[in-house]
Design a protein around this motif. Structure first.
Motif, PDB file in Angstrom:
ATOM      1  N   HIS A  39       1.909  20.269 101.780  1.00  0.00           N
ATOM      2  CA  HIS A  39       3.135  19.666 102.499  1.00  0.00           C
ATOM      3  C   HIS A  39       3.101  20.001 104.234  1.00  0.00           C
ATOM      4  O   HIS A  39       3.130  19.227 104.838  1.00  0.00           O
ATOM      5  CB  HIS A  39       4.447  20.595 102.035  1.00  0.00           C
ATOM      6  CG  HIS A  39       5.653  19.986 102.554  1.00  0.00           C
ATOM      7  ND1 HIS A  39       6.035  20.536 103.746  1.00  0.00           N
ATOM      8  CD2 HIS A  39       6.409  18.924 102.245  1.00  0.00           C
ATOM      9  CE1 HIS A  39       7.303  20.079 103.980  1.00  0.00           C
ATOM     10  NE2 HIS A  39       7.418  19.072 103.010  1.00  0.00           N
ATOM     11  N   LEU A  59      -1.596  13.649  99.568  1.00  0.00           N
ATOM     12  CA  LEU A  59      -0.210  13.392  98.528  1.00  0.00           C
ATOM     13  C   LEU A  59      -1.070  12.900  97.095  1.00  0.00           C
ATOM     14  O   LEU A  59      -0.462  13.493  96.084  1.00  0.00           O
ATOM     15  CB  LEU A  59       0.647  12.458  98.813  1.00  0.00           C
ATOM     16  CG  LEU A  59       1.733  12.160  98.091  1.00  0.00           C
ATOM     17  CD1 LEU A  59       2.613  13.360  98.265  1.00  0.00           C
ATOM     18  CD2 LEU A  59       2.677  10.924  98.471  1.00  0.00           C
ATOM     19  N   HIS A  60      -1.940  12.516  97.167  1.00  0.00           N
ATOM     20  CA  HIS A  60      -2.798  12.150  96.068  1.00  0.00           C
ATOM     21  C   HIS A  60      -3.358  13.075  95.430  1.00  0.00           C
ATOM     22  O   HIS A  60      -3.461  13.141  94.201  1.00  0.00           O
ATOM     23  CB  HIS A  60      -4.054  10.924  96.243  1.00  0.00           C
ATOM     24  CG  HIS A  60      -4.622  10.536  95.268  1.00  0.00           C
ATOM     25  ND1 HIS A  60      -4.023   9.392  94.264  1.00  0.00           N
ATOM     26  CD2 HIS A  60      -5.835  10.755  94.994  1.00  0.00           C
ATOM     27  CE1 HIS A  60      -4.903   9.283  93.596  1.00  0.00           C
ATOM     28  NE2 HIS A  60      -6.012   9.974  93.908  1.00  0.00           N
ATOM     29  N   ASP A 116      -0.250  15.080  93.465  1.00  0.00           N
ATOM     30  CA  ASP A 116       0.554  14.152  92.698  1.00  0.00           C
ATOM     31  C   ASP A 116      -0.249  14.095  91.264  1.00  0.00           C
ATOM     32  O   ASP A 116      -0.369  12.958  90.847  1.00  0.00           O
ATOM     33  CB  ASP A 116       0.813  12.674  93.377  1.00  0.00           C
ATOM     34  CG  ASP A 116       1.691  11.753  92.547  1.00  0.00           C
ATOM     35  OD1 ASP A 116       1.926  10.547  92.971  1.00  0.00           O
ATOM     36  OD2 ASP A 116       2.317  12.423  91.670  1.00  0.00           O
ATOM     37  N   THR A 117      -0.195  15.089  90.760  1.00  0.00           N
ATOM     38  CA  THR A 117      -1.024  15.224  89.435  1.00  0.00           C
ATOM     39  C   THR A 117      -0.340  15.996  88.323  1.00  0.00           C
ATOM     40  O   THR A 117       0.887  16.692  88.661  1.00  0.00           O
ATOM     41  CB  THR A 117      -2.341  15.729  89.582  1.00  0.00           C
ATOM     42  OG1 THR A 117      -2.104  17.037  90.032  1.00  0.00           O
ATOM     43  CG2 THR A 117      -3.214  14.993  90.497  1.00  0.00           C
ATOM     44  N   ILE A 124       2.301  18.800  91.771  1.00  0.00           N
ATOM     45  CA  ILE A 124       3.743  19.084  92.270  1.00  0.00           C
ATOM     46  C   ILE A 124       4.601  18.843  91.037  1.00  0.00           C
ATOM     47  O   ILE A 124       5.659  19.401  90.953  1.00  0.00           O
ATOM     48  CB  ILE A 124       4.387  17.998  93.262  1.00  0.00           C
ATOM     49  CG1 ILE A 124       3.864  16.631  92.737  1.00  0.00           C
ATOM     50  CG2 ILE A 124       3.656  18.302  94.528  1.00  0.00           C
ATOM     51  CD1 ILE A 124       4.324  15.483  93.984  1.00  0.00           C
ATOM     52  N   TRP A 125       4.215  18.159  90.154  1.00  0.00           N
ATOM     53  CA  TRP A 125       4.876  17.972  88.694  1.00  0.00           C
ATOM     54  C   TRP A 125       5.064  18.993  87.656  1.00  0.00           C
ATOM     55  O   TRP A 125       5.870  18.940  86.824  1.00  0.00           O
ATOM     56  CB  TRP A 125       4.613  16.612  87.993  1.00  0.00           C
ATOM     57  CG  TRP A 125       4.480  15.412  88.836  1.00  0.00           C
ATOM     58  CD1 TRP A 125       3.655  14.669  89.755  1.00  0.00           C
ATOM     59  CD2 TRP A 125       5.754  14.798  89.722  1.00  0.00           C
ATOM     60  NE1 TRP A 125       3.989  13.846  90.329  1.00  0.00           N
ATOM     61  CE2 TRP A 125       5.309  14.010  90.497  1.00  0.00           C
ATOM     62  CE3 TRP A 125       7.250  15.098  89.539  1.00  0.00           C
ATOM     63  CZ2 TRP A 125       6.382  12.952  91.326  1.00  0.00           C
ATOM     64  CZ3 TRP A 125       8.171  14.442  90.068  1.00  0.00           C
ATOM     65  CH2 TRP A 125       7.543  13.380  91.178  1.00  0.00           C
ATOM     66  N   LEU A 147       7.510  17.293  98.601  1.00  0.00           N
ATOM     67  CA  LEU A 147       6.560  16.456  98.346  1.00  0.00           C
ATOM     68  C   LEU A 147       6.605  15.435  97.171  1.00  0.00           C
ATOM     69  O   LEU A 147       6.199  14.381  97.136  1.00  0.00           O
ATOM     70  CB  LEU A 147       5.230  17.453  97.798  1.00  0.00           C
ATOM     71  CG  LEU A 147       4.491  18.086  98.836  1.00  0.00           C
ATOM     72  CD1 LEU A 147       3.469  19.033  98.386  1.00  0.00           C
ATOM     73  CD2 LEU A 147       3.697  16.905  99.553  1.00  0.00           C
ATOM     74  N   ARG A 148       7.627  15.928  96.194  1.00  0.00           N
ATOM     75  CA  ARG A 148       8.103  15.023  95.053  1.00  0.00           C
ATOM     76  C   ARG A 148       8.872  13.760  95.511  1.00  0.00           C
ATOM     77  O   ARG A 148       8.710  12.578  95.112  1.00  0.00           O
ATOM     78  CB  ARG A 148       9.027  15.844  94.077  1.00  0.00           C
ATOM     79  CG  ARG A 148       8.093  16.509  93.056  1.00  0.00           C
ATOM     80  CD  ARG A 148       9.132  17.338  92.119  1.00  0.00           C
ATOM     81  NE  ARG A 148       8.558  18.236  91.191  1.00  0.00           N
ATOM     82  CZ  ARG A 148       9.059  18.902  90.467  1.00  0.00           C
ATOM     83  NH1 ARG A 148      10.422  18.618  90.003  1.00  0.00           N
ATOM     84  NH2 ARG A 148       8.530  19.738  89.542  1.00  0.00           N
ATOM     85  N   ALA A 153       6.378  11.594  96.934  1.00  0.00           N
ATOM     86  CA  ALA A 153       5.458  10.869  95.816  1.00  0.00           C
ATOM     87  C   ALA A 153       6.421   9.812  95.371  1.00  0.00           C
ATOM     88  O   ALA A 153       5.856   8.772  95.023  1.00  0.00           O
ATOM     89  CB  ALA A 153       4.923  11.933  94.897  1.00  0.00           C
ATOM     90  N   SER A 186       6.366   6.708  97.705  1.00  0.00           N
ATOM     91  CA  SER A 186       5.321   6.255  97.821  1.00  0.00           C
ATOM     92  C   SER A 186       5.319   5.321  96.488  1.00  0.00           C
ATOM     93  O   SER A 186       4.552   4.084  96.530  1.00  0.00           O
ATOM     94  CB  SER A 186       4.182   7.062  97.794  1.00  0.00           C
ATOM     95  OG  SER A 186       2.836   6.534  97.574  1.00  0.00           O
TER      96      SER A 186
END
Lengths: 130, 237
Positions: B174, B190-191, B194-195, B199-200, B225-226, B229, B232
């Motif tokens: 971040h 972010l990619h 984003d997994t 972040i999830w 970040l969420r 994401a 995006s």
């Protein structure tokens, strides 16, 4: 990129230990405990409903138990679990979308106050105090 | 004051136990001072880390009375009030090297994935013009995170998922996205997180922000970040 794992030991008990932790951790533990309680309740509820297939006497016997004051207390606890889990769930949803992050503690306290109010009103209605 | 330290002792492959060290420390002593006295005068085999002694390196991080802290800036009198023992344990969620020392390799593995620089530019609103030396147009400062691992230790998700990217590394991503200002790098970073284990995987206990000694607010950064994401995703990115 492959990353080395942190510690290989899984410590599930840490999901349920808020002692010495902040309000966010208490909310986290509360959500897990109420969530598990509601899942357990679901199975019990289905088991009870299956009594219907055993005829009126089985069902009537359960209903007379369900009307006892001790059993009604379980209903109040159930409502408390639903309100706590549901309202805190709304908080978790908002925070997960990046909303209200700076006031997550205040949000928790406010929603739990609403839950407490709901429990008091429910208990009043269930026990016929008012 | 005489302080009874109850310190975790273990070596890999051996069963753990806790040793009692009673040390005499000044009223204004820090917990690290007490540990060092125990090592110096009572047991030279005691393993612990220490470096800067002023809360900027993160090396000495441990659990004091069950709570993650930097012992170099934690006063004894703030965590021990004359009764019982002062309990000191290593950080959780890291493989144990010995006694109070843990292997923080997993943390640095993930921090490197954030391509994190250790300094960043100070924005226009962050330092009054009067404090800037003449001729110096841009100020830089070190990143807030001191990579102590305290947030990782406090995280309940880390307790059961050793593949979780972790609060420190997610916060670093971040920070790198904000400080850099390069959209392509921001998308790439972010990619990375984003997994499923990025972040999830965070379940919002907010304990990382609660214990961070530098006020880096990892939890807020993860949720932000969420938001990035989701934005995006909405834009078809």
């Amino acid at each position: 990129m492959a990353h080395s794992a942190y510690s290989p030991r899984r410590q599930v008990w840490k999901w349920f230990n808020p002692l010495g932790r902040g309000l966010g951790m208490w909310a986290y533990v509360l959500n897990r405990v109420t969530g598990l309680a509601l899942v357990l309740y679901l199975y019990l509820h289905l088991a009870v409903l299956s009594l219907l297939s055993h005829g009126p006497s089985s069902w009537d016997g359960f209903i007379s138990l369900a009307r006892s004051r001790a059993f009604l207390a379980l209903d109040v606890i159930l409502i408390a679990a639903v309100l706590i889990h549901g309202l805190n769930g709304k908080r978790v949803t908002l925070l997960g979308l990046g909303i209200g992050m700076r006031v997550q503690k205040q949000l928790f306290l406010a929603l739990m106050a609403i839950a407490l109010l709901g429990v008091v009103v429910t208990a009043t209605k269930i026990y016929g105090w008012w | 004051m005489r302080v009874p330290l109850r310190v975790f002792r273990a070596r890999p492959g051996q069963s753990a136990h806790r040793d009692l060290f009673v040390v005499e420390v000044p009223e204004a002593a820090y917990v690290l001072d007490a540990v060092e006295l125990a090592w110096a005068h009572l047991d030279r085999s005691l393993m612990f880390r220490h470096a800067c002694h002023h809360g900027s390196c993160g090396s000495c991080a441990v659990r004091i009375q069950g709570r993650e802290k930097l012992p170099c800036i934690t006063l004894v009198k703030d965590v021990w009030h004359g009764k019982g023992e002062l309990r000191i344990d290593p950080l959780s969620n890291f493989p144990l090297v010995g006694d109070l020392v843990v292997d923080v390799g997993g943390l640095f593995d993930r921090l490197s994935a954030s391509e994190m620089a250790i300094t960043h530019a100070v924005g226009p609103g962050m330092a009054p013009a009067g404090e800037r030396p003449e001729g110096m147009e841009q100020l830089t400062r070190f990143q807030t995170c001191i990579e102590c691992g305290i947030c990782v230790s406090a995280c309940p998700t880390m307790a059961t998922n050793p593949h979780f990217f972790g609060p420190a590394a997610l916060a670093a991503v971040h920070s790198a996205r904000i400080d850099d200002g390069d959209p392509e790098r921001g998308r790439r970073l972010l990619h990375v997180v984003d997994t499923e284990h990025g972040i999830w995987r965070c379940h919002g206990a907010w304990e990382c922000s609660e214990v961070c000694p530098q006020g880096n607010e990892p939890a807020w950064r993860i949720m932000d970040l969420r938001r990035a994401a989701l934005g995006s995703m909405a834009r078809g990115g």
